[in-house]
Design an enzyme around this catalytic site. Structure first.
Site, PDB file in Angstrom:
ATOM      1  N   ASP A  76     -10.444   4.768   7.798  1.00 21.85           N
ATOM      2  CA  ASP A  76     -10.221   4.005   6.320  1.00 21.85           C
ATOM      3  C   ASP A  76     -10.779   2.802   6.562  1.00 21.85           C
ATOM      4  OD1 ASP A  76      -9.432   3.839   3.642  1.00 21.85           O
ATOM      5  OD2 ASP A  76      -7.454   3.438   4.224  1.00 21.85           O
ATOM      6  N   GLY A 121       0.819  -1.305  -0.092  1.00 14.92           N
ATOM      7  CA  GLY A 121       0.000   0.001  -0.214  1.00 14.92           C
ATOM      8  C   GLY A 121       0.822   1.001   0.022  1.00 14.92           C
ATOM      9  N   GLY A 122       0.350   2.379   0.352  1.00 17.57           N
ATOM     10  CA  GLY A 122       1.020   3.753   0.026  1.00 17.57           C
ATOM     11  C   GLY A 122       2.021   3.769   1.341  1.00 17.57           C
ATOM     12  N   LYS A 170       5.155  -5.281   8.717  1.00 19.21           N
ATOM     13  CA  LYS A 170       4.670  -4.330   7.556  1.00 19.21           C
ATOM     14  C   LYS A 170       5.863  -3.494   7.794  1.00 19.21           C
ATOM     15  CE  LYS A 170       1.213  -0.996   7.892  1.00 19.21           C
ATOM     16  NZ  LYS A 170      -0.263  -0.570   8.175  1.00 19.21           N
ATOM     17  N   LYS A 177       5.266  -2.299   2.168  1.00 20.46           N
ATOM     18  CA  LYS A 177       4.928  -3.591   2.017  1.00 20.46           C
ATOM     19  C   LYS A 177       4.515  -4.520   3.178  1.00 20.46           C
ATOM     20  CE  LYS A 177       7.191  -4.124  -2.580  1.00 20.46           C
ATOM     21  NZ  LYS A 177       8.386  -4.642  -3.202  1.00 20.46           N
ATOM     22  N   VAL A 178       3.965  -5.348   3.083  1.00 20.05           N
ATOM     23  CA  VAL A 178       3.454  -6.405   4.180  1.00 20.05           C
ATOM     24  C   VAL A 178       4.073  -7.899   3.968  1.00 20.05           C
ATOM     25  CG1 VAL A 178       2.055  -7.440   5.689  1.00 20.05           C
ATOM     26  CG2 VAL A 178       1.399  -5.128   4.797  1.00 20.05           C
TER      27      VAL A 178
END
Ligand code: NAG
Ligand code: NAG
Ligand code: NAG
Ligand code: NAG
Ligand code: NAG
Ligand code: NAG
Ligand code: NAG
Ligand code: NAG
Ligand code: NAG
Ligand code: NAG
Length: 754
Positions: free
Chosen positions: A605, A490-491, A509, A494-495
Site C-alpha cells: 500500500d 482510515g479503514g 493509532k 483513527k490516529v
C-alpha cells in the site's frame, strides 16, 4: 445450563406409503411438526409419515435455547448402525438437502462422527465429519458458521429413493434435517445422474431466502466474498421489472426474478480503467467436472451493442462478443447460459471472469452478471470428496486453509497474518464502498518455521517488541481520545496526537473494534514492526491491547504525510530538493523492506499518504497493515487477493493475481509522478484520459508539460533534473513487473538525480 434429552424411538417397520409429489421437509430427532418461514417440517418420528426409516435411531435435542439459529437445528437423529430413509417417488429429478448442525449429543461426540452417505447407488459423502467440514469451510471463507447445508440433485429412474447413512465402524452418523424436493421437470439438469450444488449466488444483491424461491426453496447467497476485488465491480439493480424471456428456456425453475434484478457491472465509468477483469474465485474439489450456470439480465440499456464482453472460465475464453441484450431478447429479460469445465486432479479453484471483449474497444467495454451457480457432476457414481478436518474453533482463527499440501506447508497460519482487510481509498461518490471485505483468496507460501512463529505471536504476543501501555496511560495521552487530537483516519480506525512521558509527542493509532479489518491490520502491523527497525520506516514505540482496545503508539512525525505537502494547501509546498530527498528516504525504507529481512516484505500500500515526514523532512514509510511476507526463495510470487489503493495499483498484480516486490515499485512510481505533478493520482473531475495520473503523465510528450507550477517558479529550477526523475518513474511503471527496476536500483537512480 446445558442438558440433553435422549429418547429411543421405535419406528413402525415398513408400511405402504404414498408416492411423493410435493416437497417434503423432515425435522430429524423430533416427534412433532413445526412451521418455519412458510415450510412445514414434519418430525421424523411423528406418526403417519410418507417415508420409512429402516432402523431405530437415537433422537437428540439441544438444551432449550442453546441454538440461536433455525429451530430445525434444535434436534438431530443419530445412527450408530447403517440406516436408510426410504421414499416412494415418481420417476424424475429431485433435490436432496441435508442439514448438519452439531451440538452436544451427550455420550456421542459429534467431533468423532464419521459416515458415508448414499442416495440409491450414488455416493454423496465419504467418511464425512460435519464439524470438521464446517471448520474447513469457515477457514476458507473466514466465517464462523455452525451449521452446514449439503444439496444434491439426482435423477431417480426407479420408484424408490433410498438415502442411506453408513457409519464408519465404531463411529456414528447424524443429521438434523432433510429435504426432498421434486424438481418439477428435467429442464434443470438435462443429463446427469448426480449433481452437488457447490455455490449458488445472487450477484450484486442480497441473500435470497428459500421462502423467496418458489417451489424449489433454494437459498441464494451474496457473491461478495467470492469476488477477487469487490472494487473492480459496481452493483446495479432494477427491481420488479424483469420478466422471463421465453416460457421454455427461462422460467422460475432456473432462478427467481430476484436474482435477475441485481447485477454487477464493471466499475462504473472511468475511475478504474476497464482493462481489469471482474473476477470471482471458488474453491472446488479436484478431479470433477463442473457445470457453471451464469444468469444474466440487461438492466440498463435498451438496445444491443452497449455491453459486449468476454467470459473466461479458469483462464480460458468461454464466450466472446457476449451481448446479454441480444441473447435474452431485450432489456430486463432473464437469461442463463451453461458451461462445463473439467477440473484436473491438481487444481482446486475455479475462476469466473468477465473482461473487455478486446482491449482496443476502449470505453465501450463493460460486462454484467446477475447470478452464478456451480454444480459438481458425479464421476463413476461418486460425488464425495473429503476435505482435511479443521475444528470449527480453529477454522475461525486461521481464517484460511492449508493450500496444496506439497507446496504450501503450514501455510494456513502464515495466511492469518497476511489476511488483511481491503483498504482501498475509494472515491466514495463514484465507487460503492462495500462493508464486507473479501477474504484473501490464497495462502502465501511459507516455511513451516515461519508460519509457526507467526501463529504463536498472534496468540501470545511473545514476539512483540516495544513498550506495553495500559489503557489508562493511553487515555491520559489522548485526553480520553479527544476528537480534537485526531490527525488521521482510515479503514483501521483513527490516529491521535498524544503525549507520553511528560512531553514526548507520539502518534496513537486506535483500531476500530467493530472492524475486522482493523483487528487484522493491527496484528499485521505489530508483526511487521516487531521484525523491522530502520531509519526510514516509521517506528513503533509500543502498543496496548487490553480491555478490548487495540492501540499502536508510534514516533510522531511532525510534518505529516508527503501528500499534505503536495496537495491540500494547509502545509507549505516542498522544494525540489526536499521532494527528491523525501523520495530517496522512502526508497531506502522500501529497499530495506524488500531486502532487509530474511524474507522479503511487500508493503502493498505504497502511496503518498503512507510516507511521513519528520521535523527535518526526513521521510519514513508507514502503515504496514496490508504488508505481506514476500515469496519464499523457490517461488517468484505470492498469490493473493487484490488489496491496495486505486491509482497506485500495479496492473500486473491485478491481472495475474500475483504479488511481488515489483508491485511496490509500481506504486512508488506513481508516488514519484505525484511528487513532480502535485496532482491527485485519481481525479474523477477530469476528462477520461486524464483521470489517472499514471496514464495521463506517461502520455505527455515531455516532463515540462506535467511539472508542478510551483517548481517551475523555484529559483534554480532544473528541467533536466525533473526529466531524469520522470524517467525513473516511467521505469517503475513498466507494464511488466520484470521490466521494472528493483527498489535498490530505483534508490541508486534517485541518488543520481541531483
Ligand atoms: C415428543 O417428544 C417429547 C420430548 O421431546 C416428549 O416429551 C413427548 O412425550 C413426545 N410426544 C410423543 C407423542 O411421543
Ligand atoms: C447404538 O446406540 C445405542 C444407544 O446408545 C446402544 O444401545 C447400542 O448398543 C449402540 N449400538 C452399537 C452397534 O454401537
Ligand atoms: C468439538 O471440538 C471442539 C474443539 O476442537 C470443541 O470446542 C467442541 O465443543 C466440540 N464439539 C462437540 C459437539 O463436542
Ligand atoms: C459470528 O460472528 C459474528 C460477529 O463476528 C457474530 O455476530 C455472530 O453471532 C457469530 N455467529 C455465530 C453463530 O457464532
Ligand atoms: C437407472 O439409471 C442408472 C444410472 O443412472 C442406470 O444404470 C440404470 O440402467 C437405469 N435404470 C433404468 C430402469 O432405467
Ligand atoms: C450495492 O451493494 C451494497 C452492499 O452490498 C448495497 O448497500 C447497495 O444498496 C447496492 N446497490 C444497488 C444499486 O443495489
Ligand atoms: C432454448 O435453448 C436452446 C438451446 O439452449 C435453443 O436451441 C432454443 O432455441 C431455445 N428456445 C427458445 C424458445 O428460446
Ligand atoms: C428499469 O427498467 C425500466 C423499464 O425498462 C426503466 O424504465 C428504468 O429506467 C430502469 N431503471 C434503471 C435504474 O435503469
Ligand atoms: C482476464 O482474464 C483472462 C483469463 O484469466 C486473462 O487471459 C486476461 O488477460 C485478463 N484480462 C485482463 C484485461 O486482465
Ligand atoms: C489462471 O491464472 C492464474 C493467474 O495467472 C493462475 O494462478 C491460475 O493457476 C490459473 N488457473 C488455471 C486453472 O490455469
Amino acid at each position: 445450563m446445558e442438558f440433553i434429552v435422549l429418547l429411543v424411538v421405535f419406528l413402525p417397520s415398513l408400511f405402504l406409503v404414498e408416492a411423493l409429489t410435493k416437497p417434503l421437509f423432515i425435522n430429524c430427532g423430533c416427534n412433532s411438526s413445526i412451521t418455519v418461514e412458510g415450510r412445514q417440517w414434519v418430525g421424523d418420528s411423528s406418526p403417519g409419515q410418507s417415508f420409512t426409516l429402516s432402523s431405530v435411531g437415537v433422537a437428540a435435542a439441544a438444551a432449550a435455547s442453546t441454538i440461536a439459529e433455525d429451530p430445525i437445528y434444535q434436534t438431530a437423529r443419530i445412527f450408530n448402525t447403517s440406516t436408510s430413509f426410504d421414499f416412494t417417488v415418481p420417476h424424475g429429478n429431485y433435490f436432496i438437502r441435508l442439514h448438519f448442525r452439531p451440538f452436544d449429543f451427550g455420550s456421542f461426540d459429534a467431533n468423532g462422527s464419521s459416515f458415508d452417505l448414499l442416495a440409491n447407488d450414488l455416493k454423496l459423502l465419504s467418511k464425512f465429519n460435519a464439524p470438521g467440514e464446517i471448520g474447513w469451510k469457515n477457514a476458507r471463507s473466514n466465517s464462523n458458521a455452525s451449521s452446514l447445508l449439503k444439496e444434491y440433485s439426482l435423477c431417480v429412474n426407479l420408484t424408490q429413493l433410498r438415502i442411506e447413512f453408513v457409519p464408519e465402524l465404531g463411529s456414528f452418523a447424524f443429521v438434523n434435517a432433510l429435504e426432498l424436493i421434486p424438481a418439477v421437470d428435467e429442464l434443470l439438469f438435462p443429463s446427469s445422474s448426480g449433481i452437488e450444488t457447490m455455490y449458488r449466488l445472487n450477484v450484486g444483491g442480497r441473500e435470497i431466502k428459500p421462502s423467496e424461491d418458489g417451489a424449489l426453496w433454494r437459498k441464494w447467497n451474496s457473491d461478495e466474498q467470492f469476488m477477487f476485488s469487490v472494487n473492480a465491480a459496481y452493483n446495479i439493480s432494477n427491481t420488479s421489472t424483469v420478466t422471463y424471456s421465453s416460457p421454455i428456456n427461462d422460467t422460475a425453475v432456473f432462478a427467481p426474478l430476484l436474482v435477475y434484478e441485481t447485477a454487477r457491472t464493471m466499475t462504473d465509468n472511468q475511475v478504474v480503467e476497464r482493462r481489469f477483469n471482474v473476477s470471482w474465485r471458488f474453491d472446488v474439489d479436484p478431479n470433477f467436472d463442473y457445470l457453471i450456470r451464469l444468469h444474466f439480465s440487461e438492466l440498463v440499456y435498451d438496445k444491443p451493442n452497449q455491453r459486449i464482453f468476454r467470459i473466461y472460465i479458469n483462464n480460458k475464453t468461454a464466450a466472446e462478443n457476449f451481448d446479454v441484450f441480444v441473447r435474452a431478447g431485450g432489456k430486463n429479460k432473464a437469461y442463463h447460459q451453461d458451461y462445463v469445465e473439467a477440473i484436473s486432479p491438481k487444481v482446486d479453484s475455479l475462476w469466473v471472469q468477465l473482461g473487455p471483449n478486446s482491449l482496443s474497444s476502449g470505453s465501450g467495454a463493460d460486462a454484467l452478471l446477475n447470478g452464478v451457480e456451480i454444480f459438481k457432476l458425479s464421476r463413476n457414481g461418486i460425488l464425495a470428496h473429503a476435505h482435511p478436518r479443521i475444528s470449527a474453533a480453529q477454522g475461525n482463527k486461521i481464517a484460511q486453509k492449508p493450500k496444496n499440501k506439497t507446496l504450501w506447508p503450514a501455510a494456513a497460519a502464515a495466511a492469518a497474518v497476511g489476511l488483511v482487510g481491503i483498504a482501498s481509498l475509494l472515491y466514495v461518490g463514484l465507487l460503492h464502498r462495500l462493508k464486507k471485505t473479501p477474504p484473501a483468496k490464497k495462502s502465501p507460501p511459507g516455511s513451516t518455521k515461519n508460519a509457526a512463529a507467526i501463529k504463536s505471536s498472534l496468540s501470545s504476543n511473545k514476539n512483540r517488541v516495544g513498550r506495553r501501555f495500559s489503557v489508562a496511560e493511553i487515555k491520559i495521552a489522548t485526553r480520553n481520545f479527544d476528537e480534537e487530537l485526531v490527525i488521521g483516519a482510515g479503514g483501521f480506525g483513527k490516529v491521535y496526537r498524544g503525549e507520553i512521558n511528560e512531553g514526548v509527542t507520539v502518534a496513537i493509532k486506535r483500531a476500530n473494534r467493530q472492524s475486522e479489518q482493523g483487528v487484522r491490520e493491527f496484528e499485521t502491523e505489530i508483526e511487521m514492526l516487531s521484525k523491522l527497525r530502520h531509519r526510514h520506516l516509521a517506528s513503533m514505540i509500543g502498543f496496548c491491547d487490553e480491555q478490548g482496545e487495540m492501540v499502536l503508539v508510534y514516533e510522531y512525525m511532525a510534518n505529516g504525510t508527503l501528500r499534505s505537502h503536495l496537495l491540500g494547501g494547509d502545509r507549505p509546498a516542498l522544494t525540489w530538493r526536499q521532494r527528491v530527498e523525501a523520495c530517496i528516504g522512502a526508497a531506502r525504507g522500501l529497499h530495506y523492506l524488500h531486502t532487509g529481512a530474511e524474507r522479503a516484505i511487500i508493503h502493498r500500500d505504497v502511496k503518498s499518504t503512507n510516507i511521513l515526514l519528520d521535523e527535518n523532512f526526513m521521510a519514513k514509510v508507514a502503515d504496514f497493515g496490508l504488508s505481506k511476507d514476500g515469496p519464499a526463495v523457490d517461488r517468484t510470487h505470492v498469490s493473493t487477493a487484490v488489496k491496495g489503493s486505486f491509482g497506485y495499483l500495479d496492473p500486473e498484480y491485478f491481472r495475474r493475481q500475483q504479488l511481488t516486490e515489483k508491485s511496490d515499485v509500481y506504486s512508488f512510481g506513481v508516488v514519484l509522478l505525484e511528487v513532480v505533478c502535485a496532482r491527485p493520482v485519481i481525479d474523477p473531475s477530469l476528462p477520461r484520459e486524464q483521470i489517472s495520473l499514471a496514464e495521463w503523465a506517461l502520455q505527455q510528450p515531455s516532463a515540462e508539460q506535467i511539472v508542478d507550477q510551483r517548481l517551475k517558479e523555484e529559483e534554480g529550477f532544473s528541467p533536466e533534473s525533473v526529466a531524469r526523475f520522470v524517467e525513473i518513474a516511467e521505469k517503475c511503471l513498466a507494464d511488466e513487473g520484470k521490466r521494472r527496476p528493483t527498489m535498490g536500483e530505483v534508490l541508486w537512480l534517485l541518488e543520481n538525480v541531483s
